[in-house]
Motif scaffolding. Structure first.
Motif, PDB file in Angstrom:
ATOM      1  N   ALA A  80      33.696  32.363  45.248  1.00 37.46           N
ATOM      2  CA  ALA A  80      34.322  31.692  44.104  1.00 37.46           C
ATOM      3  C   ALA A  80      35.719  32.259  43.842  1.00 37.46           C
ATOM      4  CB  ALA A  80      33.443  31.826  42.861  1.00 37.46           C
ATOM      5  N   LYS A  81      35.869  33.578  43.958  1.00 35.79           N
ATOM      6  CA  LYS A  81      37.194  34.187  43.767  1.00 35.79           C
ATOM      7  C   LYS A  81      38.164  33.727  44.848  1.00 35.79           C
ATOM      8  CE  LYS A  81      37.464  38.506  42.373  1.00 35.79           C
ATOM      9  NZ  LYS A  81      37.256  39.953  42.239  1.00 35.79           N
ATOM     10  N   SER A  82      37.668  33.630  46.078  1.00 32.90           N
ATOM     11  CA  SER A  82      38.501  33.170  47.186  1.00 32.90           C
ATOM     12  C   SER A  82      38.936  31.724  46.967  1.00 32.90           C
ATOM     13  CB  SER A  82      37.713  33.306  48.486  1.00 32.90           C
ATOM     14  OG  SER A  82      38.326  32.613  49.536  1.00 32.90           O
ATOM     15  N   GLN A  83      38.013  30.889  46.542  1.00 29.95           N
ATOM     16  CA  GLN A  83      38.361  29.496  46.292  1.00 29.95           C
ATOM     17  C   GLN A  83      39.298  29.365  45.095  1.00 29.95           C
ATOM     18  OE1 GLN A  83      34.859  27.032  46.088  1.00 29.95           O
ATOM     19  NE2 GLN A  83      34.635  27.017  48.295  1.00 29.95           N
ATOM     20  N   ALA A  84      39.176  30.250  44.127  1.00 29.64           N
ATOM     21  CA  ALA A  84      40.092  30.226  42.982  1.00 29.64           C
ATOM     22  C   ALA A  84      41.527  30.470  43.452  1.00 29.64           C
ATOM     23  CB  ALA A  84      39.678  31.276  41.950  1.00 29.64           C
ATOM     24  N   ARG A  85      41.691  31.371  44.414  1.00 34.15           N
ATOM     25  CA  ARG A  85      43.026  31.611  44.984  1.00 34.15           C
ATOM     26  C   ARG A  85      43.534  30.362  45.701  1.00 34.15           C
ATOM     27  NH1 ARG A  85      44.436  36.240  43.441  1.00 34.15           N
ATOM     28  NH2 ARG A  85      43.578  38.240  44.038  1.00 34.15           N
ATOM     29  N   LEU A  86      42.653  29.690  46.447  1.00 32.01           N
ATOM     30  CA  LEU A  86      43.046  28.450  47.118  1.00 32.01           C
ATOM     31  C   LEU A  86      43.478  27.394  46.096  1.00 32.01           C
ATOM     32  CD1 LEU A  86      40.340  28.091  49.919  1.00 32.01           C
ATOM     33  CD2 LEU A  86      42.765  28.606  50.216  1.00 32.01           C
ATOM     34  N   GLN A 101      44.771  27.951  43.169  1.00 29.99           N
ATOM     35  CA  GLN A 101      46.090  28.350  42.673  1.00 29.99           C
ATOM     36  C   GLN A 101      47.184  27.953  43.659  1.00 29.99           C
ATOM     37  OE1 GLN A 101      45.408  32.542  42.125  1.00 29.99           O
ATOM     38  NE2 GLN A 101      44.960  32.304  39.944  1.00 29.99           N
ATOM     39  N   HIS A 102      46.951  28.204  44.935  1.00 31.53           N
ATOM     40  CA  HIS A 102      47.948  27.870  45.954  1.00 31.53           C
ATOM     41  C   HIS A 102      48.159  26.361  46.056  1.00 31.53           C
ATOM     42  CE1 HIS A 102      48.676  31.879  47.496  1.00 31.53           C
ATOM     43  NE2 HIS A 102      47.376  32.096  47.525  1.00 31.53           N
ATOM     44  N   GLY A 131      39.639  19.224  46.737  1.00 29.44           N
ATOM     45  CA  GLY A 131      39.742  17.916  47.386  1.00 29.44           C
ATOM     46  C   GLY A 131      40.669  16.981  46.637  1.00 29.44           C
ATOM     47  N   LEU A 132      40.557  16.960  45.308  1.00 35.74           N
ATOM     48  CA  LEU A 132      41.428  16.095  44.510  1.00 35.74           C
ATOM     49  C   LEU A 132      42.881  16.548  44.586  1.00 35.74           C
ATOM     50  CD1 LEU A 132      41.557  13.658  42.613  1.00 35.74           C
ATOM     51  CD2 LEU A 132      41.244  15.254  40.716  1.00 35.74           C
ATOM     52  N   LEU A 133      43.115  17.842  44.543  1.00 35.64           N
ATOM     53  CA  LEU A 133      44.488  18.343  44.654  1.00 35.64           C
ATOM     54  C   LEU A 133      45.095  17.999  46.012  1.00 35.64           C
ATOM     55  CD1 LEU A 133      44.231  21.826  42.905  1.00 35.64           C
ATOM     56  CD2 LEU A 133      45.527  19.843  42.123  1.00 35.64           C
ATOM     57  N   GLU A 134      44.287  18.074  47.062  1.00 33.54           N
ATOM     58  CA  GLU A 134      44.775  17.708  48.397  1.00 33.54           C
ATOM     59  C   GLU A 134      45.112  16.219  48.448  1.00 33.54           C
ATOM     60  OE1 GLU A 134      45.939  17.702  52.332  1.00 33.54           O
ATOM     61  OE2 GLU A 134      45.711  19.383  50.953  1.00 33.54           O
ATOM     62  N   GLN A 135      44.268  15.384  47.868  1.00 27.42           N
ATOM     63  CA  GLN A 135      44.557  13.944  47.821  1.00 27.42           C
ATOM     64  C   GLN A 135      45.860  13.683  47.072  1.00 27.42           C
ATOM     65  OE1 GLN A 135      41.189  12.157  45.890  1.00 27.42           O
ATOM     66  NE2 GLN A 135      39.978  12.035  47.770  1.00 27.42           N
ATOM     67  N   LYS A 136      46.035  14.365  45.952  1.00 28.36           N
ATOM     68  CA  LYS A 136      47.251  14.169  45.169  1.00 28.36           C
ATOM     69  C   LYS A 136      48.487  14.612  45.952  1.00 28.36           C
ATOM     70  CE  LYS A 136      47.497  14.743  40.784  1.00 28.36           C
ATOM     71  NZ  LYS A 136      47.478  15.238  39.406  1.00 28.36           N
ATOM     72  N   ARG A 137      48.373  15.713  46.694  1.00 30.97           N
ATOM     73  CA  ARG A 137      49.511  16.172  47.491  1.00 30.97           C
ATOM     74  C   ARG A 137      49.893  15.123  48.517  1.00 30.97           C
ATOM     75  NH1 ARG A 137      50.448  17.958  52.173  1.00 30.97           N
ATOM     76  NH2 ARG A 137      48.277  18.245  52.745  1.00 30.97           N
TER      77      ARG A 137
END
Length: 161
Positions: free
Chosen positions: A102-108, A110-111, A25-31
């Motif tokens: 958790a592994k799937s979200q870790a990939r998200l 990273q992206h 969520g924070l990364l999306e806000q920053k983008r």
């Protein structure tokens, strides 16, 4: 004693999943702020980022402690995934699903982090190109030279030239 380990693992995975969601969520806000050029908003993300960082560090410490405890109980301690698979069947399935999520979200994560990195570096590239245009007056020749130095002086920046 393994039941306590199961509960600790489930709690850790729950915390990890929550932490990943908040970070996404924070990364999306920053983008979005980067796209809008919202420098004030970007500056205000510092304290929430610091809190998330502290939570990530605590989560990592808990992970290491949990894996050390698993190793002491002679359970697989190479990863949370292997530890979850070593639990009794009903819990192993539930924990395994959490690990996969958790592994799937870790990939998200990273992206999303890579996307933000690309946006920032494209902005920097654009700014460096603008500075080059200002410095050279739009000429293709190098800024520094002996011949016709008035052509290369950055006349857009210096009015006296």
């Amino acid at each position: 004693m393994q039941a306590g380990l199961e509960a600790q693992l489930a709690e850790l995975l729950g915390e990890l999943l929550d932490l990943q969601q908040q970070t996404l969520g924070l990364l999306e806000q920053k983008r979005q702020m980067l796209e809008r050029g919202d420098l004030e908003g970007l500056a205000q993300t510092g304290p929430p980022e610091q809190k998330l960082l502290e939570r990530w560090e605590a989560c990592l410490r808990r992970r290491e402690e949990l894996l050390a405890e698993a190793s002491a109980q002679r359970l697989p301690a190479q990863s949370l995934e292997r530890l979850a698979a070593a639990m009794p069947k009903p819990e192993a399935d539930k924990l395994g699903k959490q690990v996969k999520l958790a592994k799937s979200q870790a990939r998200l994560l990273q992206h999303q982090a890579l996307t933000n990195w690309v946006v920032i570096h494209r902005c920097l590239l654009h700014l460096s190109q603008l500075l080059e245009i200002l410095a050279t007056g739009g000429q293709e020749e190098p800024t520094y030279g002996k011949d016709h130095c008035w052509l290369h002086s950055g006349a857009l920046v210096d009015q006296e030239v």
